[in-house]
Design a protein around this motif. Structure first.
Motif, PDB file in Angstrom:
ATOM      1  N   MET A   1       0.834  -1.192   0.000  1.00  0.00           N
ATOM      2  CA  MET A   1       0.000   0.000   0.000  1.00  0.00           C
ATOM      3  C   MET A   1       0.874   1.248   0.000  1.00  0.00           C
ATOM      4  N   THR A 218     -10.821  -4.103   2.251  1.00  0.00           N
ATOM      5  CA  THR A 218     -10.267  -4.854   3.373  1.00  0.00           C
ATOM      6  C   THR A 218     -10.376  -6.337   3.031  1.00  0.00           C
ATOM      7  N   GLU A 239      -5.098  -7.358   5.178  1.00  0.00           N
ATOM      8  CA  GLU A 239      -4.623  -6.039   4.785  1.00  0.00           C
ATOM      9  C   GLU A 239      -5.822  -5.144   4.495  1.00  0.00           C
ATOM     10  N   SER A 240      -5.583  -3.826   4.522  1.00  0.00           N
ATOM     11  CA  SER A 240      -6.680  -2.882   4.348  1.00  0.00           C
ATOM     12  C   SER A 240      -6.140  -1.536   3.865  1.00  0.00           C
ATOM     13  N   SER A 241      -6.936  -0.863   3.057  1.00  0.00           N
ATOM     14  CA  SER A 241      -6.589   0.489   2.608  1.00  0.00           C
ATOM     15  C   SER A 241      -7.276   1.561   3.442  1.00  0.00           C
ATOM     16  N   THR A 246      -3.283   5.795   4.938  1.00  0.00           N
ATOM     17  CA  THR A 246      -3.105   4.964   3.750  1.00  0.00           C
ATOM     18  C   THR A 246      -4.041   5.459   2.662  1.00  0.00           C
TER      19      THR A 246
END
Length: 307
Positions: A1, A218, A239-241, A246
């Motif tokens: 990311m 996510t 994981e995640s934005s 981010t």
């Protein structure tokens, strides 16, 4: 990311924070003064707007005005922003930035990021607003940037559309006020094939092979497991934005940039939609087991020639 930076590189010379007005000159050769009220926004042959103005005028101070307000949520200090921006030189009309014919840019709503003038204006509007901003010339040690005008559209930073009835056999998704999703994964074995469920139906551009997307997402683990990087429990986030530091994730469909489950599962969806994908290892990562993705499609850009 990739991490959210104070200003995107392409905007480095366009930031309204720290702009210095041109020195005053009382001689008869000084250009007439310009004002934001004389600048007109029009259409063009592309997705971008156009700007009509008298070139060569002097703009002594930053100015902004709301062209129209949106009908979404009011903007809040410190929140993530997703902006489409068209900027042009007020000297000769040269285009300096154009995200409309491409993907939007992400920022934080803070004066040190977007500049004091734009910050104050955005605090009074809602998602969907259009703002016009004028900045005077800026002067560096060996450069002089022209006065600029920017058309700025505030885009939603999460899915916006019509709720779709959920599939009871798939994980249950709930959303925070910010739009960030969470999931409850059911008991039992996961499906062996890719599962795609539209949770919010957006009304924007359709995703095609070759489309460029800006998304929030996510990914959660369906079941506990471990690999060379460590162990996880059922329902842990892989994981995640979504964290505020981010930026949203950008990808191109069909380019091999992302796993097969995303490449195939997002096809034919539309901007504004929220989509859940249950991705078995054969469509994702062999060493991580089945994953549950919830993807908010914020923007879709279809370049000429995309199928």
């Amino acid at each position: 990311m990739r991490r959210l930076v104070v200003l995107a590189l392409a905007l480095a010379s366009l930031t309204l924070a720290g702009c210095t007005a041109a020195p005053t000159d009382a001689s008869p050769s000084v250009s007439p003064s310009g004002d934001i009220s004389t600048i007109t926004i029009g259409g063009s042959d592309t997705l971008a707007p156009s700007l009509e103005f008298t070139p060569g005028l002097t703009y002594a101070q930053e100015q902004s005005k709301v062209v129209w307000d949106g009908d979404g949520e009011y903007l809040q200090d410190g929140q993530p922003l997703l902006l489409d921006i068209y900027g042009a030189s007020l000297d000769d009309g040269t285009t300096l930035i154009n995200t409309y014919d491409g993907l939007p840019r992400s920022f934080l709503l803070a004066p040190e990021v977007v500049g004091e003038e734009l910050y104050k204006t955005l605090l009074d509007v809602r998602v969907g607003a259009r703002v016009l901003v004028v900045a005077p010339p800026s002067f560096g040690s060996d450069t002089e940037e022209p006065p600029i005008a920017m058309v700025i559209d505030v885009l939603p930073d999460h899915a916006v559309g019509t709720d779709v009835a959920p599939n009871p056999d798939l994980p249950t998704v709930t959303r925070a006020r910010s739009g960030e999703p969470s999931v409850e994964i059911p008991q039992g074995d996961p499906p062996t094939d890719l599962q795609v469920a539209t949770l919010i139906q957006g009304s924007g551009a359709q995703v095609k092979d070759g489309s460029y997307l800006t998304v929030q997402y996510t990914a959660w683990y369906w079941a506990k497991g471990k690999d060379k990087d460590g162990a996880w429990k059922k329902g842990d986030v892989m994981e995640s934005s979504w964290p505020v530091d981010t930026a949203p994730f950008e990808l191109q469909i069909g380019s091999g940039q992302v796993i097969r489950g995303l490449d195939e599962g997002l096809l034919d969806q539309t901007a504004g939609s929220q989509v859940m994908l249950v991705v078995p290892p054969s469509y994702g990562y062999a060493d991580k087991g089945t994953l549950v993705f919830v993807v908010d499609i914020l923007d879709v850009w279809n370049p000429e020639g995309s199928s």
